[in-house]
Design a protein around this motif. Sequence first.
Motif, PDB file in Angstrom:
ATOM      1  N   HIS A   1       0.863  -1.183   0.000  1.00 51.47           N
ATOM      2  CA  HIS A   1       0.000   0.000   0.000  1.00 51.47           C
ATOM      3  C   HIS A   1       0.899   1.231   0.000  1.00 51.47           C
ATOM      4  CE1 HIS A   1      -2.337  -3.254   1.994  1.00 51.47           C
ATOM      5  NE2 HIS A   1      -3.305  -2.808   1.228  1.00 51.47           N
ATOM      6  N   ARG A   2       1.707   1.336  -1.050  1.00 52.52           N
ATOM      7  CA  ARG A   2       2.712   2.396  -1.100  1.00 52.52           C
ATOM      8  C   ARG A   2       2.116   3.787  -1.031  1.00 52.52           C
ATOM      9  NH1 ARG A   2       7.734   1.178  -1.632  1.00 52.52           N
ATOM     10  NH2 ARG A   2       8.079  -0.877  -2.514  1.00 52.52           N
TER      11      ARG A   2
ATOM     12  N   PHE B   1      -8.610 -12.776  -5.175  1.00 52.99           N
ATOM     13  CA  PHE B   1      -8.575 -12.957  -3.726  1.00 52.99           C
ATOM     14  C   PHE B   1      -9.983 -12.957  -3.126  1.00 52.99           C
ATOM     15  CE2 PHE B   1      -4.533 -10.878  -4.831  1.00 52.99           C
ATOM     16  CZ  PHE B   1      -3.641 -11.769  -4.264  1.00 52.99           C
ATOM     17  N   GLY B   2     -11.003 -12.824  -3.972  1.00 52.75           N
ATOM     18  CA  GLY B   2     -12.375 -12.691  -3.480  1.00 52.75           C
ATOM     19  C   GLY B   2     -12.840 -13.861  -2.619  1.00 52.75           C
TER      20      GLY B   2
ATOM     21  N   LEU C   1      -1.121  -5.350 -11.413  1.00 50.21           N
ATOM     22  CA  LEU C   1      -2.494  -5.853 -11.465  1.00 50.21           C
ATOM     23  C   LEU C   1      -2.842  -6.687 -10.238  1.00 50.21           C
ATOM     24  CD1 LEU C   1      -2.585  -6.929 -15.211  1.00 50.21           C
ATOM     25  CD2 LEU C   1      -3.665  -4.926 -14.183  1.00 50.21           C
ATOM     26  N   LEU C   2      -1.897  -7.510  -9.820  1.00 52.96           N
ATOM     27  CA  LEU C   2      -2.169  -8.380  -8.683  1.00 52.96           C
ATOM     28  C   LEU C   2      -2.362  -7.548  -7.406  1.00 52.96           C
ATOM     29  CD1 LEU C   2      -2.129 -11.609  -8.580  1.00 52.96           C
ATOM     30  CD2 LEU C   2       0.040 -11.331  -7.399  1.00 52.96           C
TER      31      LEU C   2
ATOM     32  N   GLU D   1      -8.485  -4.002  -3.780  1.00 56.23           N
ATOM     33  CA  GLU D   1      -9.940  -3.966  -3.949  1.00 56.23           C
ATOM     34  C   GLU D   1     -10.640  -5.057  -3.149  1.00 56.23           C
ATOM     35  OE1 GLU D   1      -9.170  -2.871  -8.617  1.00 56.23           O
ATOM     36  OE2 GLU D   1     -10.358  -4.649  -8.110  1.00 56.23           O
ATOM     37  N   GLN D   2     -10.057  -6.256  -3.196  1.00 51.08           N
ATOM     38  CA  GLN D   2     -10.781  -7.416  -2.674  1.00 51.08           C
ATOM     39  C   GLN D   2     -10.470  -7.710  -1.211  1.00 51.08           C
ATOM     40  OE1 GLN D   2      -9.599 -10.421  -5.622  1.00 51.08           O
ATOM     41  NE2 GLN D   2     -11.637 -10.221  -6.543  1.00 51.08           N
ATOM     42  N   VAL D   3      -9.369  -7.201  -0.715  1.00 52.45           N
ATOM     43  CA  VAL D   3      -8.995  -7.496   0.673  1.00 52.45           C
ATOM     44  C   VAL D   3      -9.011  -6.206   1.514  1.00 52.45           C
ATOM     45  CG1 VAL D   3      -7.267  -8.511   2.206  1.00 52.45           C
ATOM     46  CG2 VAL D   3      -7.641  -9.487  -0.075  1.00 52.45           C
ATOM     47  N   THR D   4      -8.083  -5.301   1.236  1.00 53.54           N
ATOM     48  CA  THR D   4      -7.948  -4.131   2.122  1.00 53.54           C
ATOM     49  C   THR D   4      -9.203  -3.258   2.112  1.00 53.54           C
ATOM     50  OG1 THR D   4      -5.664  -4.144   1.308  1.00 53.54           O
ATOM     51  CG2 THR D   4      -6.277  -2.404   2.845  1.00 53.54           C
TER      52      THR D   4
END
Lengths: 200, 200
Positions: free
Chosen positions: A173-174, B80-81, B130-131, B137-140
């Motif tokens: 999370h730069r 990671f959803g 991209l990763l 989006e999907q975790v944090t």
Amino acid sequence: MTSRQATVPAPAPAPGPEPTAVDPGTGRDAILRAARRAFTQRPYAEVTIRGIAADAGVSPSLVVKHFGRKEELFNTVADFGPAAAELFDAPLDMLGRHMVVTLVSRRRELQSDPLLRVVFSLGNRDERSLLRDRFHEQVTDVLAARLTGPESTLRAELIAGHLLGLGATLSLHREGAGADATPEHIADLYAPALQTLITG
Amino acid sequence: MTSRQATVPAPAPAPGPEPTAVDPGTGRDAILRAARRAFTQRPYAEVTIRGIAADAGVSPSLVVKHFGRKEELFNTVADFGPAAAELFDAPLDMLGRHMVVTLVSRRRELQSDPLLRVVFSLGNRDERSLLRDRFHEQVTDVLAARLTGPESTLRAELIAGHLLGLGATLSLHREGAGADATPEHIADLYAPALQTLITG
């Protein structure tokens, strides 16, 4: 280890009879970054001085001049000793906060994480695991030896996890909230977890 | 993501008119592992189906049959959803312990960490990231939206750090004390830190 260009000031070249190259500090930094990428991402046997030099945009002879041969360059990249000495340099009852403040401060100064490269090495399939072995000896085992009370090895592994995770999330999370927070504020939120594992 | 051979039972092949290949489950697992290595360690543009197939020891057509083309395969690897949905599936006042027990249990069942591959991707210099974007989006972001109280983004980043660090240290100390501890015992030691960041 970061993809940004390093902006730390180049160390002054050692005095000597050789004329100093143009911007020798930048060359050193570029070689170190390339060597870290190479040794963490590929099996040791596949890493070459020639490949590192090409990645760093310098000649192979400059790599050897700065860092010696492949084994010596590996030992430089794989040495967690100075980072561990600095991270662990506090009494046990203040060690959690000291580790978090030191890790975040050093990351910002060096634009590179003092420990995280060992995690990148997990992605390759080098059975020799030299970098991981070095981490065990210089970080986890040293920390476990300092802890008192039960399960010191498990607690040292989990403390190492907290430190690696902090570096990982700050790198990930730069431009996130962690980038704007002071090391002291991050320690307010993150260090109690470490301190509980250190002193219960 | 691990260098060990997967020993999880192969999922039953879907019923259909095609004759099932010999050990199709193992082929799928090998392809997924090879794809994770490829997409985390190299820039997206450099990854090829042919290279993944060679690494997995299968034909390129088998890769496409199982996972579709490169973009679809990337979406599978980068998703990671499902992991986030499972990790976050608990009330806030029990979420810390649930996350730790779930992460450790899933790692052991799948012989692979549900989140850690995003950290391996930090070692490459893919500007498209991209990763990492998918992880944000999907975790944090999902976690930050669930938290109440001040600084939810910073707290979500630090919680993600704790989870990534736990996976990192368990991978790094594969034969260490953490390998012998139950998920519940690891949660006893590690989850209070997460719970404090979740509910204060």
